[in-house]
Design an enzyme around this catalytic site. Structure first.
Site, mmCIF file in Angstrom:
data_model
loop_
_atom_site.group_PDB
_atom_site.id
_atom_site.type_symbol
_atom_site.label_atom_id
_atom_site.label_comp_id
_atom_site.label_asym_id
_atom_site.label_seq_id
_atom_site.Cartn_x
_atom_site.Cartn_y
_atom_site.Cartn_z
ATOM 1 N N GLN A 5 28.699 5.081 17.548
ATOM 2 C CA GLN A 5 29.214 4.850 18.894
ATOM 3 C C GLN A 5 28.156 4.086 19.696
ATOM 4 O O GLN A 5 27.177 3.600 19.140
ATOM 5 C CB GLN A 5 29.594 6.179 19.546
ATOM 6 C CG GLN A 5 30.858 6.809 18.965
ATOM 7 C CD GLN A 5 32.117 6.025 19.318
ATOM 8 O OE1 GLN A 5 32.106 5.093 20.135
ATOM 9 N NE2 GLN A 5 33.234 6.371 18.680
ATOM 10 N N GLY A 18 34.767 3.094 18.516
ATOM 11 C CA GLY A 18 34.663 2.747 19.922
ATOM 12 C C GLY A 18 34.834 1.288 20.239
ATOM 13 O O GLY A 18 34.536 0.850 21.355
ATOM 14 N N ASP A 21 34.294 12.582 16.910
ATOM 15 C CA ASP A 21 33.431 11.870 17.849
ATOM 16 C C ASP A 21 34.160 11.736 19.168
ATOM 17 O O ASP A 21 35.330 12.080 19.287
ATOM 18 C CB ASP A 21 33.057 10.483 17.298
ATOM 19 C CG ASP A 21 34.275 9.575 17.152
ATOM 20 O OD1 ASP A 21 35.375 10.102 16.871
ATOM 21 O OD2 ASP A 21 34.149 8.348 17.304
ATOM 22 N N ASP A 65 41.491 -0.466 9.350
ATOM 23 C CA ASP A 65 42.850 0.059 9.522
ATOM 24 C C ASP A 65 43.360 -0.424 10.867
ATOM 25 O O ASP A 65 42.577 -0.676 11.792
ATOM 26 C CB ASP A 65 42.860 1.590 9.494
ATOM 27 C CG ASP A 65 42.433 2.171 10.849
ATOM 28 O OD1 ASP A 65 43.311 2.559 11.643
ATOM 29 O OD2 ASP A 65 41.214 2.210 11.127
ATOM 30 N N ASP A 81 41.641 10.247 9.759
ATOM 31 C CA ASP A 81 40.730 10.176 10.886
ATOM 32 C C ASP A 81 40.506 11.582 11.438
ATOM 33 O O ASP A 81 41.098 12.543 10.976
ATOM 34 C CB ASP A 81 41.240 9.201 11.947
ATOM 35 C CG ASP A 81 42.588 9.598 12.512
ATOM 36 O OD1 ASP A 81 43.021 10.740 12.287
ATOM 37 O OD2 ASP A 81 43.217 8.765 13.183
ATOM 38 N N SER A 82 39.653 11.694 12.435
ATOM 39 C CA SER A 82 39.250 13.013 12.919
ATOM 40 C C SER A 82 40.218 13.617 13.931
ATOM 41 O O SER A 82 40.167 14.808 14.209
ATOM 42 C CB SER A 82 37.868 12.931 13.567
ATOM 43 O OG SER A 82 37.939 12.193 14.782
ATOM 44 N N GLY A 83 41.076 12.777 14.513
ATOM 45 C CA GLY A 83 41.964 13.233 15.575
ATOM 46 C C GLY A 83 41.403 13.021 16.965
ATOM 47 O O GLY A 83 42.120 13.148 17.951
ATOM 48 N N GLY A 84 40.119 12.677 17.053
ATOM 49 C CA GLY A 84 39.487 12.558 18.360
ATOM 50 C C GLY A 84 40.078 11.487 19.241
ATOM 51 O O GLY A 84 40.303 11.698 20.441
#
Length: 381
Positions: A195, A222, A148, A272, A94-97
């Site tokens: 989103q 989201g 995001d 996931d 994932d992006s870590g956001g």
């Protein structure tokens, strides 16, 4: 020399439900697929080989945690995430956001990215769309995610719209960085993230704008952030028809078995969630007939296994009485066996859905599974 390009084949449909295959440099992912979460380069309480034996084609790693410890640069020096965690199959990062928004301290978000302090030691970091993709490239994951902004629900429409539009701008920047780093030539894929919160027209606009960008896959983000299931499903009902048919669709952070069933029915391909592994560490088993709380005293003298009809030893060999004893005694083996059982059940559920789509019997499978889950484990009550 370029690796074989990332690809997705849509093999069969049954209503909105889809059966497909994602091909990455590290193998084939049969969809619909559930991806066990390996946050810190490990699926907690499981050996990598065990995870594979449950039927998993892909696991998830977390950019936020791995950038803090042991760092992406160190993982890269040690041969990349596949070698580091002894998982030679597909990895999604994932992006870590989401973790920045939920875990980090003193975060400050602006157009450029987000500045935050580590929840581990307070060290300061600056995560931008470019840096997120750079980290994922250093880790060497097969499937990567754009950065995001994921906001809590419910939120005012203007706040949802602001975050959605920012995520679209970050999607463009993430894509440019991915191509600069040679992701497509390495056979990797980058997914855009839809989103729009719980606002239907914002969801549609986000999906339409992302579809114009050349991503290898598209995610619905989201959701699974505390909203009721009916809100999530309503958003899927209006979002998936707008998403590209020829690309994989990933619903992030979902979910319970019933969520998986309902979402596959609406055209989702990948999932996931920490639910099955976290539940296993807290004495809760998932079975075909609902959840079994092994902490309950009713299991103290129960010689039955969790499910005698499965091939998984965790489910069919150990008695409920023994598992109850392990849980009450605080033994580590309890978490190991129950996590094993839970992941095996989740993979069995996904295989059942794939087989049903293949044979055109998804609605029958859906109805039977819904009835079984609603019934619960009556014999254990």
């Amino acid at each position: 020399m370029s690796a074989k390009p990332f690809s997705f084949k849509l093999l069969k449909t049954d209503g909105m439900a889809r059966r497909g295959e994602i091909e990455t440099p590290h193998g084939i992912v049969s969809t619909p697929a559930f991806m066990p979460v390996g946050t810190q380069a490990t699926v907690k309480a499981m050996y990598p080989g065990q995870v594979r034996e449950t039927g998993a084609d892909v696991v998830l790693g977390n950019t936020y945690h791995l950038m803090l410890r042991p760092t992406a640069e160190r993982v890269a020096r040690l041969g990349g995430l596949h070698t580091f965690m002894n998982w030679p199959h597909t990895i999604l990062t994932d992006s870590g956001g989401f973790q920045v928004m939920s875990l980090a301290q003193l975060r400050k978000l602006d157009e450029d990215g987000v500045r935050f302090q580590s929840h581990i030691d307070g060290a300061k970091y600056h995560l931008t769309p470019e840096r997120s993709v750079e980290i994922q490239g250093l880790l060497g994951s097969d499937i990567q995610m754009q950065l995001d902004e994921c906001i809590k629900l419910p939120s005012p429409r203007e706040e949802v719209e602001r975050a959605m539009e920012l995520s679209l701008r970050w999607a463009e920047r993430s894509r440019r960085q991915f191509e600069t780093m040679g992701g497509p030539e390495k056979g990797q894929g980058l997914y855009g993230i839809v989103q729009g919160g719980d606002v239907p027209d914002l969801r549609v606009r986000s999906a339409e704008e992302l579809s114009k960008m050349p991503f290898e896959g598209y995610s619905v983000g989201g959701l699974a952030v505390g909203e009721p299931q009916d809100v999530m499903l309503r958003m899927l009902d209006i979002t998936t028809p707008v998403m590209p048919v020829d690309k994989p669709r990933y619903l992030m952070g979902v979910g319970a078995p019933d969520d998986l069933l309902e979402s596959v029915k609406r055209g989702i391909d990948q999932f996931d969630c920490v639910m099955p592994t976290r539940a296993g560490r807290h004495g809760l088993a998932y079975t075909r007939f609902g959840k079994v709380n092994l902490k309950n005293a009713r299991h103290m003298d129960d010689p039955r296994p969790l499910d005698a009809e499965t091939d998984c030893p965790a489910s069919s060999v150990y008695s409920r009485a023994y598992l109850h004893h392990l849980v009450r005694a605080g033994e580590g083996l309890a978490a190991m066996i129950l996590t094993w059982n839970n992941l095996a059940y989740y993979q069995s559920l996904m295989k059942g859905m794939r087989d049903a789509i293949e044979t055109g019997t998804f609605d029958d499978f859906y109805q039977k599974t819904k009835a079984d889950l609603a019934r619960g484990d009556i014999a254990a009550l």
